[in-house]
Design a protein around this motif. Structure first.
Motif, PDB file in Angstrom:
ATOM      1  N   LYS B  40       0.862  -1.243   0.066  1.00 25.19           N
ATOM      2  CA  LYS B  40      -0.065   0.145   0.038  1.00 25.19           C
ATOM      3  C   LYS B  40       0.766   1.157  -0.081  1.00 25.19           C
ATOM      4  N   PRO B  41       0.284   2.482  -0.608  1.00 26.54           N
ATOM      5  CA  PRO B  41       1.272   3.582  -0.386  1.00 26.54           C
ATOM      6  C   PRO B  41       1.715   4.078   1.048  1.00 26.54           C
ATOM      7  N   TYR B 253      -3.685   4.328  -8.497  1.00 27.75           N
ATOM      8  CA  TYR B 253      -3.456   3.592  -7.535  1.00 27.75           C
ATOM      9  C   TYR B 253      -2.086   3.224  -6.641  1.00 27.75           C
ATOM     10  N   SER B 254      -1.200   4.492  -6.956  1.00 27.55           N
ATOM     11  CA  SER B 254       0.015   4.590  -6.276  1.00 27.55           C
ATOM     12  C   SER B 254      -0.190   5.745  -5.331  1.00 27.55           C
ATOM     13  N   ARG B 255      -1.472   6.413  -5.157  1.00 25.74           N
ATOM     14  CA  ARG B 255      -1.755   7.479  -4.204  1.00 25.74           C
ATOM     15  C   ARG B 255      -2.937   7.321  -3.234  1.00 25.74           C
ATOM     16  N   GLY B 259      -5.040   3.464  -2.327  1.00 25.94           N
ATOM     17  CA  GLY B 259      -4.088   3.015  -3.173  1.00 25.94           C
ATOM     18  C   GLY B 259      -3.509   1.658  -3.068  1.00 25.94           C
TER      19      GLY B 259
END
Lengths: 294, 290
Positions: B40-41, B253-255, B259
């Motif tokens: 997860k981020p 999905y990277s934030r 995410g």
């Protein structure tokens, strides 16, 4: 439009003008087309500039477009700075660009020289690895680069934005190509005179790769100043945003006043135009000589 | 060339090799590793096997994104291989003021995609320049929703991509045209070939390798599109998020709290696989040219 067939008597004069010289009508047609394309390309920028200069009392939504502001004002540039810290953002972008330019100029020059001019064990492997990274689009590794930068404690910092691009693999290869094109005899002569590696790099290599270096400087500046995706992922604190991220923040967060967004885009756009305007002669000179290859 | 100490080359190439290893090779390897986890981020992550890959097959938004990419590519390919060539022919001849025109045509290339998208967002706004002109001229009664319709938004992004790319490919064509031997044109002219026939039989064969190169470049960049769609849709990806691109999904999905770096990594690898074809093709072309 009618074309006038030139009488035979003008033939020598025509020949003196060279092969395939266009008639005045053709030239006029060419300029007409050039101006049409120019309007299409520059028009949107001018429209944005015009919007940024329109005062709060002037209607920007009129159906008949008003290209010239009634009472041009720079007020929007002040107001945009009250809404978002736009000058801090510009400074942040500048810092990132400066770090990237310094890193690329120094790092790629040194590595490019070593790969082009020094023989060492493993050189082929290193070169192959540099080349292999070119098939990786930056977006593919962006998630794990973020994980890496976060692991280094650099998430949400300008250092985190600047660091990964501080030495670009492509630029290493470009500098290697530039150094490889310098006649090897020059190096050998200097070697006979007892010059060491540093002296050969400084006095023989560098003066001969200035063209490539300036291209790298220009494009590194443009790349860092224009970049959006990477700073968008790394930065979370609105105080640390770079200009592009800050502009999207202005666009998305505040009920959009087109005048302010226009002023903001001009602050991001004009420096690039100035830099490119000054440097463009390096760029198109290479094109003219057929030196730029896709 | 000789050097006295064995480590001199390593000293010179050291920083670049460090960057190669830390910021390029390791992230490439780690993308593969992460794609098998639920990282997860905000940290953490356990091994979850092929779960992320299973999710790829069952993601409607991804299906939309891939469809968008295909449409993007199919429209951009013909427009951006042909229009810049015509533009290059227009600015090829050195007539007074041509440097100004060349530089001006290149301006959209050096502008940030964010700047360009904000400008076009305003031009295509419901109450913007284009809708004003359309209604003024009586072509439409109500504004055309360029930025809020699923397909119109995509085509707006394509239009601005083409507009921004014209100058870039024009320069590549200019360089190729400079390499077409002038004598061929002269000889053909002497034989009575007009401009159109010379274009088909001399110019076009002369720039064919460049056309192939440019097609490959366009294919790759169509798959990598991000800023144009992101800014035009204000980060939302259009109605129902149907105007996302693959890179927009990776970013999404990277934030944030929802995410999922593992899934973002799986998406990244998918992006890598679909760009690999044109990328390898490009590398081969470059090796042939060199």
């Amino acid at each position: 439009m009618t074309t006038v067939r030139e009488p035979a008597t003008t033939r020598p004069a025509n020949a003196a003008r060279g092969f395939n010289t266009p008639s005045p009508t053709q030239t006029a047609g060419r300029y007409l087309l050039l101006v049409l394309v120019l309007l299409l390309v520059i028009g949107p920028f001018l429209w944005q500039l015009s919007t940024s200069l329109k005062g709060a009392t002037e209607d920007v939504y009129t159906r008949t477009p008003n290209f010239l502001p009634d009472q041009p004002t720079l007020g929007n540039y002040g107001t945009v700075a009250d809404t978002i810290p736009v000058w801090t953002y510009a400074l942040n972008s500048l810092i990132v660009a400066a770090v990237c330019i310094t890193g690329n100029v120094v790092g790629c020059t040194l590595a490019g020289y070593a790969l082009a001019r020094l023989r060492f064990r493993g050189a082929k492997l290193v070169l192959g690895l540099f080349l292999a990274t070119l098939v990786l689009p930056g977006e593919v590794t962006i998630v794990s680069q973020y994980v890496l930068v976060r692991g280094l404690g650099l998430a949400d910092s300008l250092a985190g934005v600047a660091l990964p691009g501080a030495i670009a693999m492509l630029n290493v290869l470009l500098m290697r190509t530039a150094f490889a094109a310098v006649p090897v005899e020059l190096d050998q002569a200097a070697l006979v005179d007892g010059a060491n590696v540093w002296q050969r790099l400084w006095h023989i290599g560098l003066p001969n790769v200035r063209g490539m270096l300036s291209v790298i400087v220009i494009f590194t500046f443009i790349g860092a100043w224009d970049d959006f995706l990477w700073p968008l992922i790394v930065l979370t604190d609105p105080q640390k945003y770079t200009l592009t991220v800050g502009l999207q923040y202005l666009n998305g967060t505040f009920s959009a006043n087109p005048r302010l967004i226009a002023a903001g885009t001009m602050i991001a756009f004009l420096p690039i135009v100035v830099v490119f305007g000054i440097c463009q002669r390096f760029f198109f000179k290479g094109v003219e000589e057929g030196a730029v290859k896709g | 060339m000789t050097h006295r100490r064995w480590f001199t080359p390593w000293l010179l190439a050291g920083p670049a090799i460090l960057w190669l290893a830390v910021f390029n090779l390791w992230p490439a390897v780690n993308t593969v590793i992460l794609s098998f986890t639920n990282a997860k981020p905000l940290g953490g992550g356990q091994f979850t096997g092929l779960e992320n890959y299973g999710r790829l097959l069952d993601d409607d938004q991804l299906a939309d994104a891939l469809l968008n990419s295909i449409v993007f590519m199919l429209v951009c390919l013909p427009l951006l291989t042909v229009l810049p060539l015509l533009l290059a022919l227009l600015v090829q001849r050195r007539i007074p003021g041509i440097t100004f025109f060349r530089t001006a045509f290149y301006t959209p290339v050096i502008a940030s995609a964010v700047v360009v998208a904000l400008i076009w967002g305003w031009v295509l706004d419901d109450r913007g320049l284009v809708n004003g002109l359309l209604q003024q001229s009586g072509l439409t009664d109500s504004p055309v929703s360029f930025l809020t319709d699923r397909w119109l938004l995509l085509f707006s992004a394509i239009a601005l991509t083409v507009w921004k790319g014209l100058g870039y490919y024009m320069v590549i064509y200019l360089s190729a045209l400079a390499n077409v031997p002038h004598e061929l044109h002269e000889a053909a002219a002497v034989d009575g070939a007009g401009p159109v026939r010379r274009f088909w039989h001399i110019t076009l064969p002369g720039v064919r390798p460049t056309m192939v190169l440019i097609s490959a470049l366009i294919s790759v960049s169509s798959l990598r599109v991000f800023s144009e769609l992101y800014v035009l849709s204000n980060g939302q990806g259009g109605p129902g998020g149907r105007d996302m691109s693959v890179v927009m999904l990776i970013q999404m999905y990277s934030r944030g709290f929802n995410g999922h770096l593992g899934y973002a990594s799986a998406l990244s690898l998918l992006l890598f696989v679909i760009t690999l074809g044109p990328m390898l093709f490009l590398m081969r072309l470059n090796r042939k040219a060199a």
